[in-house]
Design a protein around this motif. Structure first.
Motif, mmCIF file in Angstrom:
data_model
loop_
_atom_site.group_PDB
_atom_site.id
_atom_site.type_symbol
_atom_site.label_atom_id
_atom_site.label_comp_id
_atom_site.label_asym_id
_atom_site.label_seq_id
_atom_site.Cartn_x
_atom_site.Cartn_y
_atom_site.Cartn_z
ATOM 1 N N PHE A 55 0.845 -1.200 0.000
ATOM 2 C CA PHE A 55 0.000 0.000 0.000
ATOM 3 C C PHE A 55 0.874 1.242 0.000
ATOM 4 O O PHE A 55 1.794 1.371 0.814
ATOM 5 N N THR A 113 -3.691 1.552 -3.908
ATOM 6 C CA THR A 113 -3.355 2.968 -3.939
ATOM 7 C C THR A 113 -4.579 3.752 -4.371
ATOM 8 O O THR A 113 -5.684 3.201 -4.496
ATOM 9 N N TRP A 138 -10.620 -2.481 3.489
ATOM 10 C CA TRP A 138 -9.516 -3.418 3.592
ATOM 11 C C TRP A 138 -9.943 -4.885 3.684
ATOM 12 O O TRP A 138 -9.173 -5.773 3.308
ATOM 13 N N CYS A 141 3.948 -2.310 4.381
ATOM 14 C CA CYS A 141 3.691 -0.875 4.301
ATOM 15 C C CYS A 141 4.956 -0.125 4.697
ATOM 16 O O CYS A 141 5.969 -0.740 5.052
#
Length: 346
Positions: A8, A55, A122, A134
């Motif tokens: 992400f 994204t 999510w 991340c």
């Protein structure tokens, strides 16, 4: 069966000049895509892993071009969110002799910068995921991006998805009201079973003074005792973390670097060789290459020493590749580990 890895962050458009020209010289720029988390995703996919990249991009030609780029490498972009007016970008000036490289970001008010907390759902992303990666860059972009990241972390933790992070401290990004890089990065690190960073980033996240790396060549000796003590202190701060990895780089000149990595896993210190890289073609994304290769290796092999050797080999090879992303195969990385200079025996 492949195990899905989720990353992400913000994908960026990279603009650079040819032949080490300054940004103020000439009128022609070369364009490509980059961004730390996207680089990790592309590297993993190039190594054969199943990867989903999450994204937010604008619903215009540049947003579609960015997703086309990711699809070229087989990435799943099915949960990408559309919105905003423009794609973030950065301008890169290549180092030359005594002149350092320079990066100029143009990310403010980008599609990802204007992401709103709650835009990304999510749960469907993590339904078939085994690992979520991340970085601190995402948390630095905005309060909404930070909250979105920690939503993902909480859900991944509750669903049994392994969490890994790259500290990725960029001091010039933490501008939103209330931004607190050390506090946020420490919290991010507390979720992670694997943490990656360079010497400075570990110092920001932990508060512990870094150990200098001053290798002039490949004969430099790492201070085992100092690093064991250092990692034991880190282990007390981050008890959830099973593997801590530090990238060590010494820039002798703009095109001559020494590079190695150290791993602390289950109370044991692992070292690997020092690469004496001369010339460095493009150092952007070398840390991302390190992260991706280590994640790939750990999912495939149990030997921590082999995984560290593999990760460093991948990072060293990235220095030879123009652009942000490490477009090398597993076979090339292994060949480089074996001293074959990337040559593959057929």
């Amino acid at each position: 069966m492949k195990k899905k890895i989720v990353t992400f962050g913000e994908i960026l458009f990279r603009l650079s000049k040819e032949n080490q020209a300054r940004l103020t010289q000439g009128r022609v720029f070369n364009g490509d895509f980059g961004g730390s988390e996207a680089n990790v995703a592309v590297s993993l996919a190039t190594l054969g892993d199943q990867v989903e990249y999450v994204t937010r991009v604008p619903n215009n030609a540049m947003g579609h071009a960015a997703l086309m780029h990711l699809r070229e490498f087989g990435l799943d972009v099915s949960h990408v969110v559309w919105g905003g007016d423009r794609l973030g970008s950065y301008f890169f000036e290549t180092a030359a002799a005594m002149r350092n490289a320079m990066v100029v970001y143009d990310r403010k008010n980008s599609s990802f910068y204007t992401l709103k907390h709650g835009d990304i759902l999510w749960e469907p992303v993590f339904q078939d995921a085994t690992l979520f990666h991340c970085s601190g860059i995402t948390c630095a972009m905005s309060k909404d991006a930070l909250n979105t990241t920690f939503d993902a972390l909480e859900l991944a933790k509750s669903m049994g998805v392994e969490i890994t992070c790259d500290i990725n401290y960029r001091h010039n990004l933490w501008h939103y009201p209330g931004a607190d890089a050390p506090k946020t990065l420490r919290k991010l690190m507390e979720y992670s079973s694997f943490i990656f960073g360079d010497q400075n980033e570990w110092e920001v996240g932990s508060g512990l003074k870094q150990i200098p790396f001053e290798a002039k060549d490949a004969t430099y000796e790492i201070n085992d005792t100092a690093y064991l003590d250092y990692f034991r202190q880190l282990r007390q701060q981050f008890p959830r973390c099973k593997r801590m990895l530090i990238a060590l780089r010494n820039q002798l000149t703009s095109t001559h670097h020494t590079l190695t990595g150290i791993l602390f896993a289950e109370g044991k210190l692992y070292k690997t060789r020092i690469y004496d890289i001369n010339p460095v073609i493009d150092p952007m994304g070398c840390g991302d290459a390190f992260v991706a290769a280590f994640i790939h290796a750990r999912m495939k092999w149990a030997d921590d020493q082999y995984c560290l050797n593999f990760a460093l080999s991948a990072s060293a090879l990235k220095n030879t590749i123009i652009g942000d992303q490490n477009l090398v195969s597993e076979a090339e990385i292994i060949a480089n580990m074996q001293g074959k200079g990337g040559r593959i025996e057929r």
